[in-house]
Design a protein around this motif. Structure first.
Motif, PDB file in Angstrom:
ATOM      1  N   ARG A 193       0.834  -1.193   0.000  1.00 43.01           N
ATOM      2  CA  ARG A 193       0.000   0.000   0.000  1.00 43.01           C
ATOM      3  C   ARG A 193       0.872   1.249   0.000  1.00 43.01           C
ATOM      4  N   VAL A 194       0.518   2.193  -0.858  1.00 42.31           N
ATOM      5  CA  VAL A 194       1.193   3.483  -0.887  1.00 42.31           C
ATOM      6  C   VAL A 194       0.503   4.391   0.127  1.00 42.31           C
ATOM      7  N   SER A 195       1.241   4.837   1.132  1.00 42.26           N
ATOM      8  CA  SER A 195       0.650   5.636   2.204  1.00 42.26           C
ATOM      9  C   SER A 195       0.569   7.111   1.844  1.00 42.26           C
ATOM     10  N   ARG A 196       1.548   7.611   1.079  1.00 40.70           N
ATOM     11  CA  ARG A 196       1.491   8.994   0.627  1.00 40.70           C
ATOM     12  C   ARG A 196       2.506   9.222  -0.482  1.00 40.70           C
ATOM     13  N   ILE A 197       2.303  10.309  -1.218  1.00 41.49           N
ATOM     14  CA  ILE A 197       3.232  10.698  -2.270  1.00 41.49           C
ATOM     15  C   ILE A 197       3.626  12.152  -2.035  1.00 41.49           C
ATOM     16  N   GLU A 198       4.857  12.500  -2.413  1.00 43.67           N
ATOM     17  CA  GLU A 198       5.370  13.856  -2.204  1.00 43.67           C
ATOM     18  C   GLU A 198       6.007  14.366  -3.488  1.00 43.67           C
ATOM     19  N   PRO A 199       5.247  15.099  -4.315  1.00 41.25           N
ATOM     20  CA  PRO A 199       5.851  15.707  -5.506  1.00 41.25           C
ATOM     21  C   PRO A 199       6.735  16.882  -5.101  1.00 41.25           C
ATOM     22  N   SER A 200       7.963  16.889  -5.591  1.00 40.49           N
ATOM     23  CA  SER A 200       8.879  17.977  -5.237  1.00 40.49           C
ATOM     24  C   SER A 200      10.069  17.988  -6.179  1.00 40.49           C
ATOM     25  N   GLY A 201      10.382  19.141  -6.696  1.00 44.78           N
ATOM     26  CA  GLY A 201      11.585  19.311  -7.500  1.00 44.78           C
ATOM     27  C   GLY A 201      11.648  18.458  -8.746  1.00 44.78           C
ATOM     28  N   GLY A 202      10.514  18.193  -9.379  1.00 39.33           N
ATOM     29  CA  GLY A 202      10.515  17.426 -10.620  1.00 39.33           C
ATOM     30  C   GLY A 202      10.470  15.923 -10.436  1.00 39.33           C
ATOM     31  N   GLY A 211       9.496   1.701   2.843  1.00 32.10           N
ATOM     32  CA  GLY A 211      10.328   2.899   2.807  1.00 32.10           C
ATOM     33  C   GLY A 211       9.873   3.850   1.714  1.00 32.10           C
ATOM     34  N   ALA A 212      10.737   4.774   1.355  1.00 29.98           N
ATOM     35  CA  ALA A 212      10.417   5.781   0.342  1.00 29.98           C
ATOM     36  C   ALA A 212      11.314   5.599  -0.879  1.00 29.98           C
ATOM     37  N   GLU A 213      10.727   5.825  -2.070  1.00 27.93           N
ATOM     38  CA  GLU A 213      11.465   5.724  -3.332  1.00 27.93           C
ATOM     39  C   GLU A 213      11.190   6.964  -4.173  1.00 27.93           C
ATOM     40  N   GLU A 214      12.171   7.334  -4.982  1.00 24.92           N
ATOM     41  CA  GLU A 214      12.038   8.478  -5.872  1.00 24.92           C
ATOM     42  C   GLU A 214      11.651   8.015  -7.266  1.00 24.92           C
ATOM     43  N   PHE A 215      10.657   8.665  -7.863  1.00 24.14           N
ATOM     44  CA  PHE A 215      10.238   8.370  -9.222  1.00 24.14           C
ATOM     45  C   PHE A 215      10.144   9.662 -10.013  1.00 24.14           C
ATOM     46  N   ASP A 216      10.321   9.538 -11.319  1.00 23.41           N
ATOM     47  CA  ASP A 216      10.186  10.698 -12.185  1.00 23.41           C
ATOM     48  C   ASP A 216       8.721  11.045 -12.442  1.00 23.41           C
ATOM     49  N   ALA A 217       7.861  10.040 -12.399  1.00 21.60           N
ATOM     50  CA  ALA A 217       6.426  10.256 -12.619  1.00 21.60           C
ATOM     51  C   ALA A 217       5.648   9.191 -11.861  1.00 21.60           C
ATOM     52  N   VAL A 218       4.467   9.565 -11.405  1.00 21.20           N
ATOM     53  CA  VAL A 218       3.574   8.643 -10.707  1.00 21.20           C
ATOM     54  C   VAL A 218       2.199   8.719 -11.362  1.00 21.20           C
ATOM     55  N   ALA A 233      -3.851  12.114   2.649  1.00 20.78           N
ATOM     56  CA  ALA A 233      -2.673  11.759   3.447  1.00 20.78           C
ATOM     57  C   ALA A 233      -1.423  12.442   2.929  1.00 20.78           C
ATOM     58  N   SER A 234      -1.405  12.737   1.635  1.00 19.63           N
ATOM     59  CA  SER A 234      -0.251  13.393   1.018  1.00 19.63           C
ATOM     60  C   SER A 234      -0.319  14.914   1.131  1.00 19.63           C
ATOM     61  N   ARG A 235      -1.417  15.410   1.700  1.00 18.83           N
ATOM     62  CA  ARG A 235      -1.638  16.842   1.845  1.00 18.83           C
ATOM     63  C   ARG A 235      -1.579  17.557   0.503  1.00 18.83           C
ATOM     64  N   ILE A 236      -2.172  16.909  -0.489  1.00 16.85           N
ATOM     65  CA  ILE A 236      -2.263  17.491  -1.826  1.00 16.85           C
ATOM     66  C   ILE A 236      -3.654  18.079  -1.992  1.00 16.85           C
ATOM     67  N   ASP A 237      -3.717  19.347  -2.287  1.00 23.16           N
ATOM     68  CA  ASP A 237      -4.997  20.040  -2.420  1.00 23.16           C
ATOM     69  C   ASP A 237      -5.720  19.541  -3.662  1.00 23.16           C
ATOM     70  N   HIS A 238      -6.931  19.013  -3.468  1.00 20.83           N
ATOM     71  CA  HIS A 238      -7.657  18.428  -4.598  1.00 20.83           C
ATOM     72  C   HIS A 238      -9.133  18.762  -4.497  1.00 20.83           C
ATOM     73  N   ALA A 346       0.646  19.678 -10.390  1.00 15.88           N
ATOM     74  CA  ALA A 346       1.693  18.732  -9.971  1.00 15.88           C
ATOM     75  C   ALA A 346       2.112  17.994 -11.235  1.00 15.88           C
ATOM     76  N   PRO A 347       3.038  18.560 -11.993  1.00 14.21           N
ATOM     77  CA  PRO A 347       3.358  18.044 -13.333  1.00 14.21           C
ATOM     78  C   PRO A 347       3.800  16.585 -13.368  1.00 14.21           C
ATOM     79  N   THR A 348       4.329  16.069 -12.259  1.00 10.65           N
ATOM     80  CA  THR A 348       4.832  14.692 -12.274  1.00 10.65           C
ATOM     81  C   THR A 348       3.803  13.682 -11.787  1.00 10.65           C
ATOM     82  N   VAL A 349       2.590  14.137 -11.476  1.00 12.44           N
ATOM     83  CA  VAL A 349       1.530  13.241 -10.995  1.00 12.44           C
ATOM     84  C   VAL A 349       0.435  13.147 -12.050  1.00 12.44           C
ATOM     85  N   TYR A 350       0.097  11.931 -12.435  1.00  9.97           N
ATOM     86  CA  TYR A 350      -0.914  11.671 -13.454  1.00  9.97           C
ATOM     87  C   TYR A 350      -2.014  10.800 -12.845  1.00  9.97           C
ATOM     88  N   PHE A 351      -3.146  10.731 -13.552  1.00  9.21           N
ATOM     89  CA  PHE A 351      -4.278   9.964 -13.046  1.00  9.21           C
ATOM     90  C   PHE A 351      -4.881   9.124 -14.163  1.00  9.21           C
TER      91      PHE A 351
END
Length: 396
Positions: A193-202, A211-218, A233-238, A346-351
């Motif tokens: 389960r993904v608990s949260r995502i943090e878009p930052s700096g591309g 743990g946490a992993e870095e991805f170019d796009a989600v 949970a990610s505190r992303i305004d939606h 959030a340019p690196t987050v897609y749906f």
């Protein structure tokens, strides 16, 4: 580049499929359940519905034509055209030429009108009249919007034929699809389960219990309630809220091999009393979906199945899947607009998923596939990826 797909439903599998052949793309798929497939999975409760593939599932059928099934044929080639039977007062069971009874010429107009009138105070209102165990409390008329009903009505006139798998959805659809992706070096991990995502700096930091992993796009393909929880949970305004929808109850029933109903040359759907029964002779079973029946307890439903199928022997096994929670089943719902999901870019987050705007007119696997292809097309455009399984869906 590293791409994370959250969810392994049809939308997630399609997104990974559309990107997996690009040599520079490293794909990871996380599924929070212990089974892959999202709402197409097969768990201890069996199937969540009789899985239909309409004749206008253009994008999904194209994909299934490129995935090998368990017998060496493609998943598309393994599909069987389903025959549909309705019950009439004048002739009993009659095979109908249209997928829907209301539009079948074989059903007298008087009986069509009578059925519509009888269901006017539908069991979809049963929540207001719940009397106790066994009543159908899962459906509610308030869960339908005008637009969702309009889409369903339009679809009645377009989709006339349906196809089904010869057996279990995991064996004939999900497992071959997962195997196809793994052969192309896609990493698929269940019970993650993904608990949260943090878009930052591309990039996007994806948090799981490992743990946490870095991805170019989600790509978030979670069903709406899970997507809302993840964004919160990610505190992303939606601007997403949990849309109401109609729940249902499904039964997967293994039949005695001596039953005459299993001698049919292919799959058959029988519909009566608000209960739809898909018989799959090759698998020796039937999948029962209760959407308009006044009761959904096992005793009531199995008695209807015995009568409708004229069963001569005790059933061998019954699995029940209530589909009561918001993430488990849906018949009709309102779509989200991808460009209105996030209040801040959030340019690196897609749906992707069957709740995205350019979906199929009824919530379905085709809708999920279309949005998965659209998300993949956006990633290819944004990151300059020019190869892979190109999708022809636009506007997501």
């Amino acid at each position: 580049m590293r791409i994370c797909v959250i969810g392994s439903g049809i939308a997630g599998l399609t997104t990974a499929f559309a990107l997996c052949d690009h040599p520079d793309a490293e794909l990871t798929v996380y599924e929070q359940d212990i089974h892959f497939g999202g709402r197409a999975d097969v768990g201890p409760g069996g199937e969540h519905c009789p899985r239909f593939f309409m004749d206008d599932y253009r994008h999904l059928l194209r994909i299934l034509g490129m995935i090998k099934g368990p017998d060496g044929r493609t998943v598309h080639e393994s599909l069987r055209r389903v025959r549909r039977f309705a019950h009439t007062e004048s002739t009993g069971w009659v095979e109908i030429s249209h997928l829907y009874r209301a539009l079948a010429k074989e059903v007298p107009l008087r009986e069509k009108l009578k059925s519509l009138w009888a269901w006017r105070p539908s069991p979809l209102l049963a929540e207001k009249h719940f009397r106790g165990r066994g009543d159908n409390r899962y459906g509610s008329a308030r869960n339908y919007s005008v637009m969702s009903l309009a889409r369903m009505a339009a679809n009645l006139f377009r989709a006339k034929t349906a196809f089904v798998l010869p057996g279990a959805t995991d064996e004939y659809l999900v497992d071959p699809w997962v195997a196809h992706l793994r052969e192309r070096r896609v990493t698929l991990t269940a019970d993650r389960r993904v608990s949260r995502i943090e878009p930052s700096g591309g990039t996007v930091r994806v948090h799981t219990r490992a743990g946490a992993e870095e991805f170019d796009a989600v790509v978030v393909t979670a069903f709406v309630p899970d997507m809302v929880a993840l964004l919160d949970a990610s505190r992303i305004d939606h601007a997403v809220s949990e849309a109401g929808h109609t729940h249902c109850v499904a039964f997967t029933v293994d039949l005695d091999t001596r039953e005459p109903v299993l001698r049919e040359p292919g799959p058959v759907m029988y519909s009566r009393d608000g209960i739809n029964i898909l018989v799959q002779p090759e698998a020796g079973r039937c999948v029962v979906l209760c959407t308009l029946s006044p009761r959904t307890d096992e005793e009531y439903v199995l008695e209807k199945v015995r009568r409708h199928l004229d069963l001569r022997h005790p059933v061998r096994r019954v699995r029940t899947r209530p589909n009561q929670r918001p993430g488990e089943a849906i018949l009709a719902g309102d779509y989200l607009r991808r460009d209105r999901i996030l209040r801040r870019p959030a340019p690196t987050v897609y749906f992707a998923g069957s709740a995205i705007h350019n979906s199929y007119p009824i919530d379905s696997a085709e809708g999920a596939a279309r949005t998965g292809l659209a998300a993949a097309a956006l990633i290819r455009r944004d990151f300059g990826l020019r190869t892979g399984h190109e999708g022809s869906v636009h506007g997501a």
